[in-house]
Design a protein around this motif. Sequence first.
Motif, PDB file in Angstrom:
ATOM      1  N   LYS A   2     -29.483 -45.053  -0.646  1.00  0.00           N
ATOM      2  CA  LYS A   2     -28.510 -44.933   0.426  1.00  0.00           C
ATOM      3  C   LYS A   2     -27.873 -46.294   0.700  1.00  0.00           C
ATOM      4  O   LYS A   2     -28.562 -47.313   0.770  1.00  0.00           O
ATOM      5  N   THR A  41     -23.076 -44.997  -0.212  1.00  0.00           N
ATOM      6  CA  THR A  41     -23.499 -43.605  -0.359  1.00  0.00           C
ATOM      7  C   THR A  41     -24.419 -43.161   0.775  1.00  0.00           C
ATOM      8  O   THR A  41     -25.233 -43.938   1.298  1.00  0.00           O
ATOM      9  N   GLN A  42     -24.288 -41.892   1.110  1.00  0.00           N
ATOM     10  CA  GLN A  42     -25.103 -41.234   2.128  1.00  0.00           C
ATOM     11  C   GLN A  42     -25.844 -40.076   1.473  1.00  0.00           C
ATOM     12  O   GLN A  42     -25.426 -39.562   0.425  1.00  0.00           O
ATOM     13  N   GLN A  43     -26.899 -39.620   2.103  1.00  0.00           N
ATOM     14  CA  GLN A  43     -27.671 -38.516   1.529  1.00  0.00           C
ATOM     15  C   GLN A  43     -26.832 -37.264   1.386  1.00  0.00           C
ATOM     16  O   GLN A  43     -27.028 -36.480   0.449  1.00  0.00           O
ATOM     17  N   VAL A  50     -28.934 -39.178  -3.773  1.00  0.00           N
ATOM     18  CA  VAL A  50     -28.990 -40.354  -2.902  1.00  0.00           C
ATOM     19  C   VAL A  50     -30.314 -40.313  -2.135  1.00  0.00           C
ATOM     20  O   VAL A  50     -30.593 -39.349  -1.417  1.00  0.00           O
TER      21      VAL A  50
END
Lengths: 114, 115
Positions: free
Chosen positions: B15, B82-84, B114
């Motif tokens: 992340k 990036t995010q989950q 992620v």
Amino acid sequence: AQSVAQPEDQVNVAEGNPLTVKCTYSVSGNPYLFWYVQYPNRGLQFLLKYITGDNLVKGSYGFEAEFNKSQTSFHLKKPSALVSDSALYFCAVRGISGTYKYIFGTGTRLKVLA
Amino acid sequence: GAGVSQSPSNKVTEKGKDVELRCDPISGHTALYWYRQRLGQGLEFLIYFQGNSAPDKSGLPSDRFSAERTGESVSTLTIQRTQQEDSAVYLCASSGLGHLNTEAFFGQGTRLTVV
């Protein structure tokens, strides 16, 4: 705005029986219509398309689809289902002018039972 | 090449990191598309290229997402920080625009996770 609806999340059919996977669409003007199949952990494979001409189009693996302008439908059919046809099926529409993006339905999982 | 090629096939990232996804379309195809497919769901349109320009990028979820195409060939989709929720399979497709070659051909996708 263009849209595609696949009303059935899942269709079950016995091997050897005919199958139908439903699709309806909404688009301004005349559409280009497509069916794709997706096997697990794979990309999408093109099955068939309607551009113009005969309302019944034939595609890969014995599949066919019938374009019905009055009902704005493009149902996928096969006379005799195989277990190997079990997969996820997507209907798509693309406009013939303006934006050329493909709009996909939510997909229908076909399960053919032996 | 014979088909649409995407790389990497799998990408695990932490992340907050940036990632770049690559797509090599079928030679001669002027149109190139990026879609996102979350687990068990349909295809979500992201962006469409005609040549090197993007007349429709209405599907990009946020300004963390960007894409470019060069030489009317290779395209890269970049996701920053990036995010989950970005975890998904990213699919690339290409097509011609002529009356007879309207179908899009898809690559195998890049599975982004992620963590």
